[in-house]
Design a protein around this motif. Structure first.
Motif, short mmCIF file in Angstrom:
data_model
loop_
_atom_site.label_atom_id
_atom_site.label_comp_id
_atom_site.label_asym_id
_atom_site.label_seq_id
_atom_site.Cartn_x
_atom_site.Cartn_y
_atom_site.Cartn_z
N GLY A 14 -0.24 6.83 5.26
CA GLY A 14 -1.21 7.86 4.89
C GLY A 14 -1.62 7.75 3.44
O GLY A 14 -0.80 7.91 2.54
N ILE A 15 -2.89 7.41 3.22
CA ILE A 15 -3.38 7.27 1.86
C ILE A 15 -4.15 8.53 1.48
O ILE A 15 -5.32 8.51 1.13
N ASP A 16 -3.48 9.65 1.60
CA ASP A 16 -4.06 10.91 1.16
C ASP A 16 -3.54 11.20 -0.24
O ASP A 16 -2.95 10.35 -0.89
N VAL A 17 -3.73 12.40 -0.72
CA VAL A 17 -3.26 12.75 -2.06
C VAL A 17 -1.75 12.60 -2.15
O VAL A 17 -1.23 12.03 -3.11
N GLY A 18 -1.04 13.07 -1.15
CA GLY A 18 0.41 12.97 -1.16
C GLY A 18 0.91 11.54 -1.11
O GLY A 18 1.79 11.14 -1.89
N GLY A 19 0.36 10.75 -0.21
CA GLY A 19 0.78 9.36 -0.08
C GLY A 19 0.48 8.55 -1.32
O GLY A 19 1.30 7.75 -1.80
N SER A 20 -0.70 8.75 -1.88
CA SER A 20 -1.10 8.02 -3.09
C SER A 20 -0.24 8.41 -4.28
O SER A 20 0.18 7.56 -5.07
N THR A 21 0.04 9.70 -4.41
CA THR A 21 0.88 10.17 -5.51
C THR A 21 2.30 9.65 -5.36
O THR A 21 2.92 9.20 -6.33
N PHE A 22 2.82 9.69 -4.14
CA PHE A 22 4.17 9.17 -3.88
C PHE A 22 4.24 7.68 -4.23
O PHE A 22 5.20 7.22 -4.86
N ALA A 23 3.21 6.93 -3.87
CA ALA A 23 3.18 5.50 -4.19
C ALA A 23 3.18 5.29 -5.70
O ALA A 23 3.85 4.39 -6.21
N TRP A 24 2.43 6.11 -6.42
CA TRP A 24 2.38 6.00 -7.88
C TRP A 24 3.78 6.19 -8.47
O TRP A 24 4.23 5.41 -9.30
N TRP A 25 4.47 7.25 -8.00
CA TRP A 25 5.81 7.54 -8.54
C TRP A 25 6.81 6.45 -8.16
O TRP A 25 7.66 6.06 -8.97
N LEU A 26 6.74 5.95 -6.94
CA LEU A 26 7.64 4.86 -6.55
C LEU A 26 7.41 3.64 -7.43
O LEU A 26 8.36 3.01 -7.91
N SER A 27 6.15 3.32 -7.67
CA SER A 27 5.82 2.20 -8.54
C SER A 27 6.33 2.44 -9.95
O SER A 27 6.88 1.53 -10.60
N HIS A 28 6.20 3.65 -10.42
CA HIS A 28 6.67 4.03 -11.75
C HIS A 28 8.18 3.78 -11.90
O HIS A 28 8.65 3.44 -12.97
N TYR A 29 8.90 3.96 -10.80
CA TYR A 29 10.35 3.78 -10.83
C TYR A 29 10.80 2.42 -10.29
O TYR A 29 11.95 2.23 -9.92
N GLY A 30 9.88 1.45 -10.25
CA GLY A 30 10.26 0.08 -9.95
C GLY A 30 10.15 -0.38 -8.51
O GLY A 30 10.53 -1.50 -8.19
N PHE A 31 9.62 0.44 -7.63
CA PHE A 31 9.42 0.04 -6.24
C PHE A 31 8.08 -0.67 -6.10
O PHE A 31 7.20 -0.54 -6.95
N GLU A 32 7.93 -1.39 -5.02
CA GLU A 32 6.65 -1.99 -4.66
C GLU A 32 6.18 -1.31 -3.38
O GLU A 32 6.52 -1.74 -2.27
N PRO A 33 5.40 -0.22 -3.52
CA PRO A 33 4.96 0.50 -2.33
C PRO A 33 3.83 -0.21 -1.61
O PRO A 33 2.99 -0.85 -2.24
N ALA A 34 3.82 -0.11 -0.30
CA ALA A 34 2.71 -0.58 0.53
C ALA A 34 2.20 0.65 1.28
O ALA A 34 2.97 1.38 1.89
N LEU A 35 0.90 0.88 1.20
CA LEU A 35 0.30 2.03 1.86
C LEU A 35 -0.50 1.58 3.07
O LEU A 35 -1.21 0.56 3.00
N VAL A 36 -0.40 2.30 4.15
CA VAL A 36 -1.20 2.02 5.34
C VAL A 36 -1.93 3.30 5.74
O VAL A 36 -1.44 4.40 5.53
#
Length: 83
Positions: free
Chosen positions: A10-32
């Motif tokens: 889900g690339i909604d506001v929640g999914g996009s924000t969650f991806a940003w924070w995961l990336s901020h903490y060193g994860f490599e998020p993939a969004l679908v």
């Protein structure tokens, strides 16, 4: 070391924000996303207080305000309140 990854559905506001924070903490998020095109509209009233606090922590408040997302005041009034 193998990178930490995460899949977000889900690339909604929640999914996009969650991806940003995961990336901020060193994860490599993939969004679908299942939708073919992004949604054309939304309701700004959903974005107040906590939403602004999160955006401030993401250091993106100036970009948000530049887009015109500014709410000066919100009043919660019940039907019994004096006019």
């Amino acid at each position: 070391m193998k990178p930490r990854t995460a899949l977000i559905s889900g690339i909604d506001v929640g999914g996009s924000t969650f991806a940003w924070w995961l990336s901020h903490y060193g994860f490599e998020p993939a969004l679908v996303e299942r939708a073919i095109v992004p949604r054309a509209g939304g309701c700004m009233i959903d974005f107040w207080r906590i939403g602004y606090e999160v955006v401030e922590k993401m250091a993106a408040i100036s970009e948000l305000r530049a887009l015109g997302y500014v709410i000066d005041e919100v009043r919660l009034v019940d039907r019994d309140a004096a006019a």
